[in-house]
Design a protein around this motif. Structure first.
Motif, PDB file in Angstrom:
ATOM      1  N   PRO A 169      -5.523   0.181  -4.895  1.00  0.00           N
ATOM      2  CA  PRO A 169      -6.335   0.059  -6.097  1.00  0.00           C
ATOM      3  C   PRO A 169      -6.776  -1.395  -6.283  1.00  0.00           C
ATOM      4  CG  PRO A 169      -4.024   0.280  -6.663  1.00  0.00           C
ATOM      5  CD  PRO A 169      -4.133   0.480  -5.173  1.00  0.00           C
ATOM      6  N   GLY A 170      -8.019  -1.572  -6.723  1.00  0.00           N
ATOM      7  CA  GLY A 170      -8.504  -2.929  -6.992  1.00  0.00           C
ATOM      8  C   GLY A 170      -9.028  -3.584  -5.736  1.00  0.00           C
ATOM      9  N   ASP A 171      -9.978  -4.509  -5.873  1.00  0.00           N
ATOM     10  CA  ASP A 171     -10.467  -5.246  -4.712  1.00  0.00           C
ATOM     11  C   ASP A 171     -10.536  -6.727  -5.053  1.00  0.00           C
ATOM     12  OD1 ASP A 171     -12.680  -5.503  -6.295  1.00  0.00           O
ATOM     13  OD2 ASP A 171     -13.862  -4.019  -5.220  1.00  0.00           O
ATOM     14  N   ALA A 172     -11.160  -7.483  -4.159  1.00  0.00           N
ATOM     15  CA  ALA A 172     -11.196  -8.932  -4.304  1.00  0.00           C
ATOM     16  C   ALA A 172     -11.816  -9.353  -5.640  1.00  0.00           C
ATOM     17  CB  ALA A 172     -11.975  -9.539  -3.148  1.00  0.00           C
ATOM     18  N   VAL A 173     -12.777  -8.549  -6.130  1.00  0.00           N
ATOM     19  CA  VAL A 173     -13.458  -8.915  -7.366  1.00  0.00           C
ATOM     20  C   VAL A 173     -12.486  -8.903  -8.541  1.00  0.00           C
ATOM     21  CG1 VAL A 173     -15.234  -8.186  -8.976  1.00  0.00           C
ATOM     22  CG2 VAL A 173     -15.685  -8.160  -6.526  1.00  0.00           C
ATOM     23  N   SER A 199      -7.954 -16.808   2.397  1.00  0.00           N
ATOM     24  CA  SER A 199      -6.984 -16.232   1.472  1.00  0.00           C
ATOM     25  C   SER A 199      -7.574 -16.133   0.074  1.00  0.00           C
ATOM     26  CB  SER A 199      -5.741 -17.108   1.451  1.00  0.00           C
ATOM     27  OG  SER A 199      -5.005 -16.865   0.279  1.00  0.00           O
ATOM     28  N   LEU A 200      -7.292 -15.046  -0.621  1.00  0.00           N
ATOM     29  CA  LEU A 200      -7.757 -14.888  -1.998  1.00  0.00           C
ATOM     30  C   LEU A 200      -6.905 -15.715  -2.952  1.00  0.00           C
ATOM     31  CD1 LEU A 200      -8.368 -11.045  -2.255  1.00  0.00           C
ATOM     32  CD2 LEU A 200     -10.052 -12.846  -1.889  1.00  0.00           C
ATOM     33  N   VAL A 201      -5.681 -16.004  -2.532  1.00  0.00           N
ATOM     34  CA  VAL A 201      -4.761 -16.685  -3.435  1.00  0.00           C
ATOM     35  C   VAL A 201      -4.987 -18.197  -3.441  1.00  0.00           C
ATOM     36  CG1 VAL A 201      -2.334 -17.225  -3.843  1.00  0.00           C
ATOM     37  CG2 VAL A 201      -3.016 -14.897  -3.316  1.00  0.00           C
ATOM     38  N   ASN A 202      -5.053 -18.812  -2.248  1.00  0.00           N
ATOM     39  CA  ASN A 202      -5.213 -20.272  -2.245  1.00  0.00           C
ATOM     40  C   ASN A 202      -6.522 -20.736  -1.617  1.00  0.00           C
ATOM     41  OD1 ASN A 202      -4.713 -19.841   0.446  1.00  0.00           O
ATOM     42  ND2 ASN A 202      -2.590 -20.534   0.357  1.00  0.00           N
ATOM     43  N   SER A 218       2.142 -11.713   1.587  1.00  0.00           N
ATOM     44  CA  SER A 218       0.758 -11.459   1.197  1.00  0.00           C
ATOM     45  C   SER A 218       0.579 -10.010   0.744  1.00  0.00           C
ATOM     46  CB  SER A 218      -0.193 -11.779   2.348  1.00  0.00           C
ATOM     47  OG  SER A 218       0.144 -11.042   3.496  1.00  0.00           O
ATOM     48  N   LEU A 219       1.409  -9.119   1.274  1.00  0.00           N
ATOM     49  CA  LEU A 219       1.402  -7.738   0.765  1.00  0.00           C
ATOM     50  C   LEU A 219       1.815  -7.717  -0.691  1.00  0.00           C
ATOM     51  CD1 LEU A 219       2.975  -5.306   3.373  1.00  0.00           C
ATOM     52  CD2 LEU A 219       0.970  -4.909   1.977  1.00  0.00           C
ATOM     53  N   ALA A 220       2.864  -8.493  -1.000  1.00  0.00           N
ATOM     54  CA  ALA A 220       3.373  -8.513  -2.369  1.00  0.00           C
ATOM     55  C   ALA A 220       2.335  -9.091  -3.327  1.00  0.00           C
ATOM     56  CB  ALA A 220       4.668  -9.310  -2.424  1.00  0.00           C
ATOM     57  N   SER A 221       1.560 -10.099  -2.875  1.00  0.00           N
ATOM     58  CA  SER A 221       0.590 -10.708  -3.776  1.00  0.00           C
ATOM     59  C   SER A 221      -0.791 -10.070  -3.634  1.00  0.00           C
ATOM     60  CB  SER A 221       0.497 -12.219  -3.510  1.00  0.00           C
ATOM     61  OG  SER A 221       0.054 -12.452  -2.189  1.00  0.00           O
ATOM     62  N   ALA A 274       1.945   1.336   7.026  1.00  0.00           N
ATOM     63  CA  ALA A 274       1.918   2.446   6.075  1.00  0.00           C
ATOM     64  C   ALA A 274       2.252   1.957   4.675  1.00  0.00           C
ATOM     65  CB  ALA A 274       2.891   3.541   6.511  1.00  0.00           C
ATOM     66  N   ALA A 275       3.165   0.959   4.597  1.00  0.00           N
ATOM     67  CA  ALA A 275       3.611   0.484   3.289  1.00  0.00           C
ATOM     68  C   ALA A 275       2.547  -0.338   2.573  1.00  0.00           C
ATOM     69  CB  ALA A 275       4.887  -0.333   3.435  1.00  0.00           C
ATOM     70  N   ILE A 276       1.473  -0.726   3.297  1.00  0.00           N
ATOM     71  CA  ILE A 276       0.402  -1.476   2.629  1.00  0.00           C
ATOM     72  C   ILE A 276      -0.165  -0.643   1.487  1.00  0.00           C
ATOM     73  CG2 ILE A 276      -1.938  -2.392   2.914  1.00  0.00           C
ATOM     74  CD1 ILE A 276      -1.217  -3.153   5.744  1.00  0.00           C
ATOM     75  N   ALA A 277      -0.405   0.650   1.753  1.00  0.00           N
ATOM     76  CA  ALA A 277      -1.091   1.462   0.753  1.00  0.00           C
ATOM     77  C   ALA A 277      -0.228   2.572   0.170  1.00  0.00           C
ATOM     78  CB  ALA A 277      -2.348   2.083   1.369  1.00  0.00           C
ATOM     79  N   LEU A 278       0.794   3.006   0.910  1.00  0.00           N
ATOM     80  CA  LEU A 278       1.532   4.179   0.463  1.00  0.00           C
ATOM     81  C   LEU A 278       2.809   3.771  -0.259  1.00  0.00           C
ATOM     82  CD1 LEU A 278       1.193   6.194   3.771  1.00  0.00           C
ATOM     83  CD2 LEU A 278      -0.123   6.517   1.681  1.00  0.00           C
ATOM     84  N   PRO A 279       3.290   4.630  -1.185  1.00  0.00           N
ATOM     85  CA  PRO A 279       4.593   4.357  -1.788  1.00  0.00           C
ATOM     86  C   PRO A 279       5.707   4.489  -0.748  1.00  0.00           C
ATOM     87  CG  PRO A 279       3.711   6.455  -2.556  1.00  0.00           C
ATOM     88  CD  PRO A 279       2.641   5.797  -1.758  1.00  0.00           C
ATOM     89  N   TRP A 280       6.874   3.906  -1.068  1.00  0.00           N
ATOM     90  CA  TRP A 280       7.989   3.803  -0.138  1.00  0.00           C
ATOM     91  C   TRP A 280       8.304   5.118   0.575  1.00  0.00           C
ATOM     92  CZ3 TRP A 280      13.649   4.587  -1.625  1.00  0.00           C
ATOM     93  CH2 TRP A 280      14.484   4.234  -0.573  1.00  0.00           C
ATOM     94  N   HIS A 281       8.537   6.182  -0.212  1.00  0.00           N
ATOM     95  CA  HIS A 281       8.954   7.452   0.381  1.00  0.00           C
ATOM     96  C   HIS A 281       7.959   7.923   1.437  1.00  0.00           C
ATOM     97  CE1 HIS A 281      10.900   7.429  -3.610  1.00  0.00           C
ATOM     98  NE2 HIS A 281      11.915   7.846  -2.897  1.00  0.00           N
ATOM     99  N   THR A 282       6.666   7.894   1.056  1.00  0.00           N
ATOM    100  CA  THR A 282       5.634   8.378   1.974  1.00  0.00           C
ATOM    101  C   THR A 282       5.561   7.492   3.205  1.00  0.00           C
ATOM    102  OG1 THR A 282       4.505   8.676  -0.117  1.00  0.00           O
ATOM    103  CG2 THR A 282       3.380   9.457   1.838  1.00  0.00           C
TER     104      THR A 282
END
Lengths: 332, 283
Positions: free
Chosen positions: A50-54, A99-102, A290-293, B125-133
């Motif tokens: 969900p959501g994009d760079a914008v 990078s979108l963050v820095n 980067s996944l987390a942010s 897979a974890a980029i877009a999917l929840p943990w379980h999936t």
């Protein structure tokens, strides 16, 4: 009973000599195909978020007109397949995005962190490869301890990397206080200047890998030591170290190379875990942070580069294994 | 030591230990002395009579969290392993029975998937999917191809066996033969394979949790505990060691159980157990 005066020369595994063109081409095509597949998967996965760079850039309270303009400016209003081609095209020309963050180029961050990851993975390989050969030797060579050795290899290979990492940290930095529990590198420092920081990541990667490699190799060792010329050499009273070096090891070269290539691929992925756990600045921890942010350009580029490193490693392993493999006779 | 009893005890030890560890993992929360999610002391306390394994970063009882921390991890792993095994078995039945282009296509897809490490697949897979999936997807992509290969070979052997030919002569349909004759014949193989997939699923699920892409923080979860308590490992090592031992014992015992079930007298390592690629069998 007269014995032959001169011992017959130990047979050598006949190698293919040169890799024939077709398997080479096949391996290359497969690598390219897989990399394309990975890039599509990465792009699709980041599209699904969900959501994009914008949404990240726009100031709160901006009106819809502004948002639309920004989206057009960034090219986000184009069809997904078009944006994929644009993105993949710029990856191919070496432009990994910013990078979108820095706002820094992703290529810089990767270039800075790749050596650190390679240091950990290379160190782990340097430890795990001889260890796996030794373990496989023990398991495949002995008949008496077979049940025990099978159990040890199976159990060791099943250990999750997180468990070895945690156990090693609890012992070496918790109970004994020998090494720091986190492996934070000072910025700009080479990992080789701080070997004490490398100990925990390298050891926790190497341990399960050694058992896993050994469990794959033990069968090949067991098969080789049962070959007639080995039994023959043993009967002639050839010392064990000689049997090992001239009669057994040459036959293990091909399976050994294959197993090493496989474990190396898995190691790079497992490095993400160890790097994150110990706070070590490599590309694995870059991908995770980067996944987390939700820094999508970094996620995309890092995932594709990591996959490319894994796949190229597997390709090289395949080629070396093909070069060292005994020529197969057509079996029918 | 009684000579007759020793081998029996030895062969029973792995199943019994596994049952005990699984029981603790699934129902251990019932015996937790404290609440696994609320603070009951100061952070990083060393073991004392109240907190037998000390406390963690937020002053929660480590023992209670370890007892309660296996269920979620094991649940998602079992679901993922069952999915991977089902997909692989179905593919293996089809590839082994029909042979020809269908088999070659299925094997090619399987080999392609096997070239990617399962942890990398899980991360993607974890980029877009929840943990379980994500755990299910990664385990299916990384595990089903191995199941497919094992089952395919067994089905190919079963195809030419007497009982299958008898069923063919009786005029039974393909589906009926596959389900009633072939599947029971490869059942042992599939059960052992399920165990091996479960081990890989546990590795993937715990890895994602350690990376912060798995179970959400207040929940007790062995892998999450490793992540949360690593910073205090020098103060209370038990907060890291206890969940590590629990997770390690579970995976190792499950792997040994699968190995034991598979066969007692197979040469070590001759079976393809992990993400290893073998060259295609000739002939």
């Amino acid at each position: 009973m007269s014995r032959p005066v001169t011992a017959p020369a130990a047979p050598r595994p006949r190698t293919a000599g040169a890799v024939t063109g077709v398997p080479l081409l096949f391996a290359l095509v497969r690598t390219v195909l897989l990399l394309a597949l990975v890039s599509v998967a990465v792009f699709t996965a980041t599209e699904l978020l969900p959501g994009d760079a914008v949404d990240l850039r726009v100031t709160p309270g901006a009106d819809e007109e502004e948002v639309r303009e920004l989206r057009e400016e960034l090219g986000l209003d184009a069809a997904p397949w078009r944006r994929y081609l644009d993105w993949a095209g710029s990856l191919l020309t070496g432009d990994l995005g910013t990078s979108l963050v820095n706002g820094r180029p992703v290529a810089d961050a990767l270039a800075q962190r790749l050596p650190a990851t390679l240091a950990v993975v290379g160190g782990a390989l340097a430890v795990a490869t001889p260890a796996s050969l030794a373990l496989a030797w023990w398991a495949g060579g002995s008949r008496r301890a077979r049940r025990l050795s099978t159990a040890v290899l199976t159990g060791g290979a099943a250990l999750p990397t997180a468990v070895t990492a945690a156990a090693l940290a609890a012992v070496f930095s918790g109970a004994l206080g020998l090494v720091p529990p986190v492996s934070l590198l000072p910025p700009g420092a080479s990992p080789w200047q701080h070997p004490e920081l490398l100990f925990l990541p390298v050891a926790s990667l190497a341990l399960p890998t050694a058992f896993f490699g050994a469990s794959l190799l033990a069968g090949a060792v067991a098969d080789t030591v049962r070959l007639p010329h080995v039994a023959d050499a043993r009967r002639r009273g050839v010392p064990p170290w000689r049997i090992a070096s001239t009669d057994v090891l040459p036959f293990l070269l091909a399976p050994f190379t294959r197993v090493t290539a496989n474990t190396a691929g898995g190691l790079i992925a497992a490095a993400a875990l160890v790097e994150t756990l110990f706070g070590y600045p490599g590309i694995g921890s870059l991908l995770v942070s980067s996944l987390a942010s939700r820094d999508l350009p970094v996620v995309q580029a890092t995932a594709v580069v990591a996959a490319a490193v894994v796949l190229v490693g597997l390709l090289v392993g395949d080629l070396v294994a093909a070069l060292t493999e005994p020529r197969r006779r057509p079996v029918r | 030591m009684n000579r007759r009893l020793a081998p029996v005890l030895a062969s029973l030890s792995v199943p019994l230990l596994s049952a005990a560890v699984l029981a603790v993992a699934l129902f251990g929360g019932w015996w937790a002395p404290h609440s696994p999610t609320s603070s009951t002391g100061a952070p990083w306390q060393l073991p004392d009579p109240v907190h037998l394994l000390g406390t963690d970063a937020l002053g929660r009882d480590v023992l209670s969290r370890v007892l309660a921390g296996g269920r979620g991890l094991l649940g998602v792993s079992v679901a993922a392993a069952v999915c991977a095994c089902a997909v692989g078995t179905a593919g293996g039945l089809a590839a082994g029975w029909f042979g020809g282009p269908a088999s070659r296509l299925l094997t090619a897809v399987a080999d392609l998937l096997l070239a990617l490490p399962s942890l990398l697949l899980a991360l993607l897979a974890a980029i877009a999917l929840p943990w379980h999936t994500a755990v299910v997807v990664a385990t299916v992509c990384g595990g089903a191809p191995l199941t497919l290969r094992v089952v395919k070979d067994a089905v190919r052997a079963a195809r030419t066996s007497g009982y299958v030919e008898a069923a063919l002569l009786r005029g039974e349909g393909t589906a009926s033969i596959l389900l009633r004759e072939v599947l029971p014949a490869v059942r042992g193989l599939v059960v052992a394979d399920l165990g091996l997939r479960l081990v890989v699923a546990l590795q993937v699920a715990s890895a994602l949790s350690v990376l912060g892409l798995g179970a959400a923080p207040p929940a007790p979860d062995w892998a999450l505990m490793l992540r949360e308590n690593m910073t205090g490992v020098a103060i209370n090592p038990w907060a890291v060691a206890a969940p590590a031992v629990a997770l390690g014992a579970t995976t190792v015992l499950l792997a040994l159980l699968a190995q034991l079930y598979l066969s007692d007298d197979r040469t070590p390592g001759s079976r393809d157990r992990g993400p290893a690629r073998k060259e295609p069998a000739d002939g």
